[in-house]
Write an enzyme that holds these catalytic residues in place. Structure first.
Site, PDB file in Angstrom:
ATOM      1  N   GLN A 250       0.719  -0.839  -0.226  1.00  0.00           N
ATOM      2  CA  GLN A 250       0.310   0.192  -0.224  1.00  0.00           C
ATOM      3  C   GLN A 250       1.444   0.892   0.106  1.00  0.00           C
ATOM      4  OE1 GLN A 250      -3.775  -0.221  -0.889  1.00  0.00           O
ATOM      5  NE2 GLN A 250      -3.050  -2.419  -0.634  1.00  0.00           N
ATOM      6  N   HIS A 253       1.391   3.604  -3.149  1.00  0.00           N
ATOM      7  CA  HIS A 253       0.951   4.333  -4.254  1.00  0.00           C
ATOM      8  C   HIS A 253       0.907   5.401  -3.711  1.00  0.00           C
ATOM      9  CE1 HIS A 253      -3.347   2.904  -4.503  1.00  0.00           C
ATOM     10  NE2 HIS A 253      -3.251   2.024  -3.092  1.00  0.00           N
ATOM     11  N   GLU A 318      -7.824   3.913   7.071  1.00  0.00           N
ATOM     12  CA  GLU A 318      -9.054   3.440   5.671  1.00  0.00           C
ATOM     13  C   GLU A 318      -8.001   1.901   5.775  1.00  0.00           C
ATOM     14  OE1 GLU A 318      -8.586   4.182   1.191  1.00  0.00           O
ATOM     15  OE2 GLU A 318      -6.934   4.449   1.898  1.00  0.00           O
ATOM     16  N   HIS A 319      -7.684   0.956   5.248  1.00  0.00           N
ATOM     17  CA  HIS A 319      -7.233  -0.702   5.438  1.00  0.00           C
ATOM     18  C   HIS A 319      -6.549  -1.133   6.509  1.00  0.00           C
ATOM     19  CE1 HIS A 319      -6.734   1.510   1.273  1.00  0.00           C
ATOM     20  NE2 HIS A 319      -7.478   0.668   1.320  1.00  0.00           N
ATOM     21  N   ASP A 352      -8.755  -4.014  -3.182  1.00  0.00           N
ATOM     22  CA  ASP A 352      -8.492  -2.788  -4.467  1.00  0.00           C
ATOM     23  C   ASP A 352      -9.213  -3.069  -5.930  1.00  0.00           C
ATOM     24  OD1 ASP A 352      -6.879  -1.116  -2.238  1.00  0.00           O
ATOM     25  OD2 ASP A 352      -5.574  -1.207  -2.764  1.00  0.00           O
ATOM     26  N   HIS A 412     -46.987  28.583  12.209  1.00  0.00           N
ATOM     27  CA  HIS A 412     -46.482  27.274  11.925  1.00  0.00           C
ATOM     28  C   HIS A 412     -48.254  26.703  12.565  1.00  0.00           C
ATOM     29  CE1 HIS A 412     -43.072  27.551  11.221  1.00  0.00           C
ATOM     30  NE2 HIS A 412     -43.109  26.331  10.653  1.00  0.00           N
TER      31      HIS A 412
END
Length: 435
Positions: A250, A253, A318-319, A352, A412
């Site tokens: 990862q 990336h 995230e992961h 992924d 109202h």
């Protein structure tokens, strides 16, 4: 108490970089709003070296991209898309419209209505990340979105064949060869050649993420996304090579992608650090992964599973790859994560690329309050109500009238009083004044 064998970048460094990105995006979006297609074209020439009169791909160009892929390539894309669609359909089936009679004569309900138009960004500057086409386009289509447009930057100066194939096979209505701020800006703001959308989805670099943040409100977005994050939770039931592989898998990336090991074993922690260094000598993407590891990599040794759980929920990654003797223990207890990958037989790359769950996930601790992209993100849950009898209108009207009087909302209250006079009692005062 946990100890950090390795720490990531200081917060101030990250904050300074974010300020520069924010200012660049703000001025660029203003230029797109002012000059439309002309600004988009200038930006595309400047950043992607691509000059076209129209950035929408023709059917002929799409067919040419498809022809560049082998039958095996197309079959592999089809396999991944089938998995994503299958899971998305199960998700859609779990979201139901409802209609219930909550009191005699009072009917309440909600409908789940898809947005009319979605813009899907597919990153592809460094790598042609065709999987993002499956995740966004197919999910939107299963949700029922009528118009789905996609933007992806050129790869090596021309449309990326694999991305275009994936966009087309996923069911995109319009395919544009545009990247960066100019892509998401054009989709959200609209130009003469690109009609605006109602919602923006898909991952991207820091500039794309910031553009989505600044456009939120004008359009909907899936979530606020930053650089890819991964957290590996492991004990001595696995080895350092597996942990290092999942971290660097990862980290490649981008140079700002955090990769963190959280373990109860100092032996595993030190073995993982050694394995990371070994793999960085042979990994083809080591030039990027090394920067990410050096700046944002962390190694944390906790005293117990309970302490790992607490730290993991604070990180809200995230992961989260869980490789412990009992990974389901974390599944049952963790509350803050984008997606869990449980046991050594699975990994983040499966999610992924091919397994079927969506890879567009929350970063920067957003997992504390949202999950990732799914069919529900494209749906608006809209309520409605019906009052079917005079008695029901009178009953609700009397309660409403008294509650409005407590708030001082005379107008109202008169909405309620009128119904009570019309369908029940005839002597209810107008706005508190007898008539």
């Amino acid at each position: 108490m946990a100890i950090w064998l390795k720490k990531g970048a200081e917060a101030e460094v990250v904050k300074a970089a974010a300020k520069e990105v924010r200012e660049t995006v703000e001025s660029t979006l203003a230029d797109i709003e002012a000059r439309g297609d002309a600004a988009v074209r200038d930006l595309s020439i400047k950043f992607d070296k691509l000059d076209r009169d129209d950035y929408r791909l023709t059917q002929k160009e799409i067919d040419e991209c498809l022809s560049q892929l082998s039958p095996r390539d197309l079959a592999d894309i089809q396999f991944a898309q089938t998995q994503v669609e299958n899971f998305a359909k199960h998700q859609r089936a779990s979201v139901r419209d409802i209609e219930v009679e909550t009191l005699p004569g009072v009917v309440l309900g909600h409908r789940n209505i898809p947005v009319n138009a979605a813009g899907c960004y597919v990153p592809g500057g460094k790598y042609p990340l065709l999987a993002s086409a499956h995740m966004s386009v197919i999910t939107a289509r299963v949700a029922g979105v009528k118009r789905i447009i996609t933007c992806a930057p050129p790869f090596n100066g021309k449309p990326a064949a694999a991305i275009v194939a994936a966009q087309h096979m996923a069911g995109a209505s319009e395919i544009y060869c545009l990247g960066g701020i100019q892509a998401v800006g054009a989709m959200a703001i609209g130009t003469r050649s690109i009609a605006p959308v109602d919602m923006l989805v898909g991952p991207g670099n820091a500039f794309v993420a910031e553009a989505k943040r600044q456009l939120f409100g004008r359009v909907g977005i899936d979530l606020f996304a930053g650089p890819t994050e991964t957290l590996v939770i492991a004990d001595e039931s696995v080895d350092g090579e597996m942990c290092a592989t999942d971290l660097l898998g990862q980290a490649e990336h981008g140079p700002d992608s955090p990769a963190i090991l959280l373990t109860t074993s100092e032996k595993l922690a030190r073995d993982t650090i050694a394995q990371v260094e070994r793999l960085l000598d042979i990994l083809p993407t080591a030039n990027i992964a090394r920067q990410a590891w050096q700046k944002f990599g962390e190694v944390i040794v906790a005293e117990s599973d309970d302490e790992m759980l607490r730290i993991a929920d604070e990180i809200a990654s995230e992961h989260v790859q869980v490789m412990t003797r009992d990974p389901d223990w974390f599944l049952q207890r963790m509350t803050n994560y984008g997606a869990l990958f449980l046991g050594p037989r699975t990994n983040v790359a499966f999610g992924d690329k091919a397994i079927g769950t969506n890879h567009t996930l929350p970063t920067k601790k957003a997992a504390r309050y949202t999950g990732g992209l799914w069919v529900g993100k494209f749906l608006k849950t809209c309520t409605y109500q019906k009052v079917l009898t005079d008695e029901a209108s009178t009953t609700i009207g009397e309660y409403t009238s008294r509650l409005c009087a407590l708030e001082g909302f005379a107008g109202h209250g008169e909405q309620a009083n009128l119904r009570v006079r019309r369908y029940g009692q005839k002597d209810v005062p107008y706005a508190g004044i007898a008539i």
